[in-house]
Scaffold this active site. Structure first.
Site, short mmCIF file in Angstrom:
data_model
loop_
_atom_site.label_atom_id
_atom_site.label_comp_id
_atom_site.label_asym_id
_atom_site.label_seq_id
_atom_site.Cartn_x
_atom_site.Cartn_y
_atom_site.Cartn_z
N GLY A 360 -7.04 22.56 9.80
CA GLY A 360 -6.12 23.52 9.21
C GLY A 360 -6.87 24.55 8.39
CB CYS A 387 -11.90 19.93 10.97
SG CYS A 387 -12.92 21.37 10.68
CD GLU A 411 -9.99 27.07 4.01
OE1 GLU A 411 -10.74 26.10 4.22
OE2 GLU A 411 -9.18 27.51 4.86
CG HIS A 517 -11.98 20.28 15.61
ND1 HIS A 517 -10.77 20.04 15.02
CD2 HIS A 517 -12.53 21.32 14.94
CE1 HIS A 517 -10.58 20.90 14.04
NE2 HIS A 517 -11.63 21.68 13.96
CD GLU A 519 -9.47 17.69 17.43
OE1 GLU A 519 -10.21 16.77 17.02
OE2 GLU A 519 -9.15 18.67 16.74
N1 GLN Z 1 -10.36 25.50 6.83
C1 GLN Z 1 -11.49 24.64 6.94
C2 GLN Z 1 -12.78 25.42 7.15
O1 GLN Z 1 -12.76 26.56 7.54
C3 GLN Z 1 -11.30 23.62 8.05
C4 GLN Z 1 -11.17 24.24 9.41
C5 GLN Z 1 -10.61 23.29 10.42
O2 GLN Z 1 -9.94 22.32 10.08
N2 GLN Z 1 -10.82 23.56 11.68
O3 GLN Z 1 -13.84 24.89 6.93
#
Ligand code: GLN
Length: 553
Positions: A360, A387, A411, A517, A519
């Site tokens: 996310g 992630c 972030e 990831h 997945e």
């Molecule tokens: N927002 C987070 C980052 O940019 C995680 C990104 C993600 O979950 N794909 O590091």
């Protein structure tokens, strides 16, 4: 053997499952012993899907080579069990970018650069280049959008020209056949109109596939055959199915593979692999054990349908791992904002067998996610963080176990005193220059796995693994020691030990997270190792957890 191209077009409306049908045809041809690849054409002007919101265009699929491309390519990788390249996705942005660069470089000097032939030539060049590089015998080319859309006219024209130039192009048109409630009868007229639009672009489909809620009968097949100028044998029915992996079998039953091969003058032979696929589907149909997996999503404001599209690979990876463990998954969507509103809502997590916090971006709902991670950690509910899910787990651990109360990610809070998740200088530079396209840590990266850890064990004790990435932020190297001293195990890291790739906890049935990831590498008959371990833990948890205990709470 020369390359054969199968162009797939769509009519009536988008979202017909063209990608699934096309992947299924690819699978059937692969089972005939041919090398198959696929190209997805997206007529939008974005260079790639990386700059689009998931609710706008579904999940962004990441390739090993760092492409951020259309989620349909995920279906091709899952069905065909191949790793695609970013060039398997052609967009109008990429086509025009190349044409304009060539024009500036004087390649068309003296000429007026025009949609036809210059843009169509570039489309054909990109298709043929990818086909040649992938050494494929069959290239499935899916033209995104619908015939009749302004934006795909040039792609249809390029396809028409390729057909004209060689005897190696076949057209399959997929359209929808509605059964209006008040009539209770399957209607073919919208399909006929969409075929007319295709014919107006100079293309006569060789096969027509009708998507519908029910199977198409002979009467409709004959009607379509008559009005659309195809053989009745070339009209194929693709009714709704519960399990998308069943589609190859439905097409095979109608002898589509044999018909396609005979079109190209090739011989059909029965395939042993297809029998295995059939057995796999039978197995998924006869599963009685259920496993309840909660996914803490983010895009609730736009409705359930977008949710599924935004997390499609996570859902598929859960399914693959569940089937592998003889269970069928029930996915429960949880909105982390509900936990922020009232902590009592966390109780819902107790009714689950496992919780996933997927990837996310941005601030919204993160405090709720952190509360959910804490709940899973303290109540020993199997947890898999992907992630952002790893970043949430690190923040939670720093706050509640290491006592760094203000721990956060840059972030989420740019001014945080304790950025346990931070931006490393290389990414900070990119952001300063506002270079948003394809600028994250993208694609496959190798991680070294620590001996005697759960993660290494799940990866069959391999020392090094490669998974795909798409993120900007990282675990802050300055906090690693403190986190480890307090019991957090970083079970995988980049070879230079600067980037933390996996974490886990001891004394917990399953608490694992990764910056990657995994997945994206899950396949129907080959689940991703972390998902497999997670599902196993969830099933064990489900059997151990007594319902009376649940009532007591
Ligand atoms: N927002 C987070 C980052 O940019 C995680 C990104 C993600 O979950 N794909 O590091």
């Amino acid at each position: 053997m020369r390359t054969h191209y199968i162009f797939i077009t769509g009519g009536v409306f988008s979202g017909l499952g063209k990608g699934i049908i096309s992947s299924s045809i690819g699978k059937l041809l692969q089972y005939q012993g041919y090398a198959v690849t696929s190209i997805k054409i997206d007529p939008y002007i974005n260079f790639d899907a990386g700059t689009m919101r998931p609710t706008e265009h579904g999940e962004v699929w990441v390739t090993d080579d760092g492409g951020e491309i259309d989620q349909d390519l995920g279906n091709y990788e899952r069905f065909l069990n191949i790793d695609l390249n970013k060039e398997n996705n052609i967009t109008t942005g990429k086509v025009y970018y190349s044409v304009i660069q060539r024009e500036r470089a004087g390649e068309y000097l003296g000429k007026t650069v025009q949609p036809i032939p210059h843009v169509t030539n570039e489309i054909k060049r990109q298709i043929k280049k990818r086909a040649a590089e992938s050494l494929a015998n069959f290239v499935m080319v899916e033209v995104g959008g619908q015939v009749g859309d302004y934006e795909n006219i040039l792609y249809l024209e390029a396809a028409r020209q390729m057909h004209q130039e060689g005897k190696n192009v076949l057209f399959i048109h997929i359209g929808f056949l509605p059964i209006p409630n008040h009539l209770g009868e399957m209607k073919t007229k919208p399909m006929q109109h969409s075929v007319k639009a295709l014919q107006a672009a100079g293309i006569q489909p060789d096969f027509i596939i009708g998507r519908s809620s029910k199977e198409m009968d002979e009467v409709r097949k004959e009607k379509i055959s008559l009005f659309c100028n195809v053989d009745p044998e070339a009209v194929i029915s693709a009714p709704d199915v519960e399990n998308i992996y069943e589609v190859p079998l439905i097409l095979e039953k109608q002898k589509l593979t044999e018909k396609i091969l005979s079109f190209f003058g090739l011989k059909f032979k029965p395939s042993q692999d297809l029998i295995k696929w059939q057995e796999f589907i039978n197995k998924t149909k006869n599963i009685s054990k259920k496993v309840k997996i909660g996914v803490i999503g983010k895009y609730f404001d736009t409705g359930d349908f977008n949710l599924v599209d935004s997390y499609i690979s996570v859902i598929e990876a859960i399914k693959h791992a569940a089937w592998h463990n003889d269970a069928s998954p029930e996915i429960i969507w949880l909105d982390s904002k509900d936990f922020e509103k009232d902590k009592k809502n966390l109780f819902q997590l107790k009714k689950l067998d496992g919780v996933v916090v997927p990837g996310g971006f941005g601030r919204s709902g993160v405090e709720g996610k952190i509360l959910a991670v804490q709940y899973c950690r303290e109540n020993k509910i199997p947890y898999l963080g992907l992630c952002y899910g790893l970043q949430m787990a690190v923040i939670e651990y720093a706050r509640n176990v290491c006592g760094i109360k203000k721990a956060n990610s840059l972030e989420i809070d740019e001014t945080t005193e304790h950025p346990v998740i931070t931006i490393l200088p290389e990414q900070a530079n990119i952001l300063d220059k506002k270079q948003y396209g394809a600028s994250m840590r993208l694609g496959a990266y190798t991680a070294e796995l620590k001996a005697n850890t759960k993660v290494r064990n799940l990866y069959m004790n391999t020392e090094e693994v490669s998974e795909r990435h798409r993120h900007r932020y990282e675990v802050n190297p300055e906090y690693i020691k403190q986190l480890e001293d307090n019991g957090l195990i970083f079970s995988g890291y980049s070879p230079n030990r600067r980037l933390m790739e996996f974490l886990e906890l001891k004394n917990h049935p399953f608490f694992v997270a990764t910056q990657a990831h995994p997945e994206f590498k899950s396949r129907p008959m080959r689940p991703a190792p972390l998902f497999n371990g997670f599902l196993r833990a969830a099933l064990k948890y489900s059997t151990n957890y007594s319902q009376s205990e649940l009532k007591k709470d």
